[in-house]
Write an enzyme that holds these catalytic residues in place. Structure first.
Site, mmCIF file in Angstrom:
data_model
loop_
_atom_site.group_PDB
_atom_site.id
_atom_site.type_symbol
_atom_site.label_atom_id
_atom_site.label_comp_id
_atom_site.label_asym_id
_atom_site.label_seq_id
_atom_site.Cartn_x
_atom_site.Cartn_y
_atom_site.Cartn_z
ATOM 1 N N UNK A 155 34.303 44.102 43.561
ATOM 2 C CA UNK A 155 33.498 42.893 43.409
ATOM 3 C C UNK A 155 32.010 43.156 43.556
ATOM 4 O O UNK A 155 31.204 42.228 43.478
ATOM 5 C CB UNK A 155 33.950 41.841 44.422
ATOM 6 N N LYS A 195 29.383 41.919 40.619
ATOM 7 C CA LYS A 195 28.983 40.543 40.328
ATOM 8 C C LYS A 195 27.528 40.439 39.884
ATOM 9 O O LYS A 195 26.657 41.135 40.391
ATOM 10 C CB LYS A 195 29.174 39.664 41.568
ATOM 11 C CG LYS A 195 30.599 39.608 42.093
ATOM 12 C CD LYS A 195 31.539 38.963 41.123
ATOM 13 C CE LYS A 195 32.925 38.808 41.731
ATOM 14 N NZ LYS A 195 33.918 38.403 40.738
ATOM 15 N N GLY A 208 31.492 27.324 38.163
ATOM 16 C CA GLY A 208 30.787 27.832 39.319
ATOM 17 C C GLY A 208 31.577 27.838 40.604
ATOM 18 O O GLY A 208 31.182 28.480 41.560
ATOM 19 N N ASP A 264 35.325 28.391 42.915
ATOM 20 C CA ASP A 264 36.350 29.430 42.961
ATOM 21 C C ASP A 264 37.374 29.248 41.848
ATOM 22 O O ASP A 264 37.787 30.206 41.207
ATOM 23 C CB ASP A 264 37.064 29.406 44.324
ATOM 24 C CG ASP A 264 36.155 29.892 45.443
ATOM 25 O OD1 ASP A 264 35.329 30.777 45.179
ATOM 26 O OD2 ASP A 264 36.276 29.385 46.563
ATOM 27 N N ASP A 303 41.548 32.963 44.751
ATOM 28 C CA ASP A 303 40.809 31.754 44.377
ATOM 29 C C ASP A 303 41.684 30.507 44.469
ATOM 30 O O ASP A 303 41.197 29.422 44.796
ATOM 31 C CB ASP A 303 40.246 31.891 42.966
ATOM 32 C CG ASP A 303 39.073 32.852 42.901
ATOM 33 O OD1 ASP A 303 38.406 33.029 43.930
ATOM 34 O OD2 ASP A 303 38.836 33.424 41.831
ATOM 35 N N GLY A 336 51.860 37.947 30.220
ATOM 36 C CA GLY A 336 51.074 38.405 29.080
ATOM 37 C C GLY A 336 49.690 38.802 29.525
ATOM 38 O O GLY A 336 49.448 39.053 30.703
ATOM 39 N N GLY A 337 48.766 38.868 28.566
ATOM 40 C CA GLY A 337 47.401 39.226 28.901
ATOM 41 C C GLY A 337 46.684 39.849 27.724
ATOM 42 O O GLY A 337 46.998 39.573 26.567
ATOM 43 N N GLN A 338 45.744 40.729 28.023
ATOM 44 C CA GLN A 338 44.936 41.376 27.001
ATOM 45 C C GLN A 338 44.620 42.789 27.457
ATOM 46 O O GLN A 338 44.257 43.018 28.607
ATOM 47 C CB GLN A 338 43.640 40.587 26.782
ATOM 48 C CG GLN A 338 42.631 41.260 25.853
ATOM 49 C CD GLN A 338 42.962 41.055 24.387
ATOM 50 O OE1 GLN A 338 44.121 41.003 24.014
ATOM 51 N NE2 GLN A 338 41.951 40.940 23.547
ATOM 52 N N ASP A 375 36.785 31.936 49.340
ATOM 53 C CA ASP A 375 37.123 33.321 49.659
ATOM 54 C C ASP A 375 35.856 34.168 49.592
ATOM 55 O O ASP A 375 34.912 33.866 48.872
ATOM 56 C CB ASP A 375 38.233 33.873 48.766
ATOM 57 C CG ASP A 375 37.866 33.906 47.295
ATOM 58 O OD1 ASP A 375 37.051 33.074 46.848
ATOM 59 O OD2 ASP A 375 38.406 34.766 46.573
#
EC number: 2.7.9.3
Length: 447
Positions: free
Chosen positions: A50, A53, A103, A105, A146, A197-199, A301
């Site tokens: 993270u 960011k 904006g 979580d 989140d 699923g996903g990418q 978080d």
């Protein structure tokens, strides 16, 4: 991609840590699979976790262009601020109900039927530990966090986002990516959900993350806007993950290791790294469940903007005129010393050090906070290794770290906060007092 020396500290939970890992877990030994002994997962990106960011002020400006046009004074639910994620950027329907937008979580979108809401979030980042399986678990825990920050304990579905580094050779790719995907999937299953699923794309850097979605009734989630003066602030994981993973990499970089070797041993760096990895891979699901039981008023978080960045963002969302004051900083043992020795490179004691898959910062009624912490400690739900035969240890520790007082929706850390040295697993908690012995008022003692 490889280095001249093998990575350290990922030896299957070496040094007594094996019992804390999932049953059957074996850390990757590159040589056993025909890879170079210096193989490092973190070599396939220039940033970590993270820590990637976009700065908060920059993000605020970027997000302004995504706000839907509304007449002045129109009630769109909570105002938007600069939060952990950009959540879902889709247009919000005209359905009635509580709504969170860009904006925060997670986004909360009232659905047109049945008084239900869709709660959705997305997150992804780059490798920050060397073990692919644990990296997958950490990525999944970070996405789910989140939802947990809103007191949501169930997730209906997850999608996985994965980028394959074009710098990987075929052998590295065929070994590492299935392990990362398995770690992500196993953590999703631990959270009571599945990946459908996903990418997957090719990219210069490895990226892993996902999307989490759930359809909720209003009483399934806790809006992050109800803090009142007199509440206390509770944190459910220690700080210092970024420092720990960087110190672990510095073991093989003499010019950086020489800066910190007087304050920490190699063995302690290995232990701190294991501690950070286990903390990051632990779901915040227990805390989410206890938020309902102990009447939490708001939560977020702690991830890429550090504890003070996320505390400030949460304070901005409050309906009441409040301010958050942080007196105590629970930090993985020796990480505060490393931060100081490194010339305050991380901003750990100022609260700006990035965390990855950090704990929840929760506003709780003062009279219920100690019991919340006690139940966190006694519960083993969601704890890595909890399912092992002969598993040891208690649940997660949580700390009362500050107070909510009347103010102008801001947050701060006092000048000389109490540093709580959180020991490596199996040790005894110790508290390091600052030079100001009155830094933490009597009503903000540890639970």
């Amino acid at each position: 991609m490889s280095g001249s020396e093998p990575p350290s500290g990922d030896s299957g939970g070496a040094g007594g840590y094996a019992v804390f890992y999932p049953a059957g877990y074996q850390a990757l030994n590159p040589e056993e699979h025909g890879l170079d002994r210096g193989f490092r997962l973190t070599a396939f990106s220039d940033m970590k976790g993270u820590g990637c960011k976009v700065p908060q002020e920059t993000l605020l400006k970027l997000l302004q262009g995504l706000e839907p046009d509304r007449p002045p004074g129109e009630d769109g639910g909570l105002g938007t601020g600069v939060g952990d994620e950009t959540a879902d950027f889709g247009l919000v329907s005209a359905a009635q109900g509580p709504r969170l937008g860009i904006g925060m979580d997670s986004c909360v979108i009232p659905l047109r039927h049945g008084g239900l809401s869709l709660v959705q979030t997305t997150d992804f980042f780059y490798p920050l530990v060397e073990d692919p399986y644990m990296m997958g678990r950490i990525a999944c825990a970070n996405v789910l966090s989140d939802l947990y920050a809103m007191g949501i304990t169930e997730c209906d579905n997850m999608l996985m986002l994965l980028s394959v580094s074009q710098k990987m050779n075929e052998k590295e790719r065929d070994l590492v990516l299935p392990l990362m995907m398995k770690g992500f999937r196993d953590a999703a299953e631990e959270g009571g959900t599945s990946v459908t699923g996903g990418q997957t794309v090719i990219n210069p850097w490895i990226i892993i993350g996902g999307v989490a979605s759930v359809v909720c009734q209003p009483n399934d989630f806790i809006l992050p806007d109800g803090a009142v003066p007199g509440d206390v602030l509770v944190l459910t994981k220690p700080l210092g993950t970024q420092v720990a993973v960087n110190a672990h990499q510095w073991l093989d970089i003499p010019e950086k290791w020489n800066k910190i070797k007087l304050v920490i041993s190699r063995e302690e760096v290995e232990q701190a790294y294991q501690e950070a990895m286990l903390n990051m891979a632990t779901l915040n699901r227990t805390a989410a469940a206890l938020m309902h039981k102990f009447n939490a008023h708001a939560a977020t978080d702690i991830t890429g903007f550090g504890i003070i960045g996320h505390a400030r963002n949460l304070a901005k969302q409050q309906k009441n005129d409040v301010a958050f004051v942080i007196h105590n900083l629970p930090i993985i043992s020796k990480m505060a010393a490393i931060s100081k020795a490194g010339g305050n490179l991380f901003g750990l004691l100022q609260g700006t050090s990035s965390e990855t898959s950090g704990g929840l910062l929760i506003c709780l009624p003062r009279e219920q906070a100690a019991r919340f912490c006690a139940e966190m400690k006694s519960s083993r739900m969601g704890l890595l290794g909890a399912g092992q035969d002969g598993g040891v240890g208690d649940g997660q520790q949580a700390w009362i770290i500050g107070i909510v007082e009347k103010g102008n929706r801001c947050a701060r850390i006092i000048d000389k906060p109490r540093i709580i040295e959180v020991p490596y697993r199996g040790s005894v908690v110790s508290v390091q007092e600052g030079s100001n012995n009155n830094a933490s008022p009597p009503e903000v003692q540890l639970a």
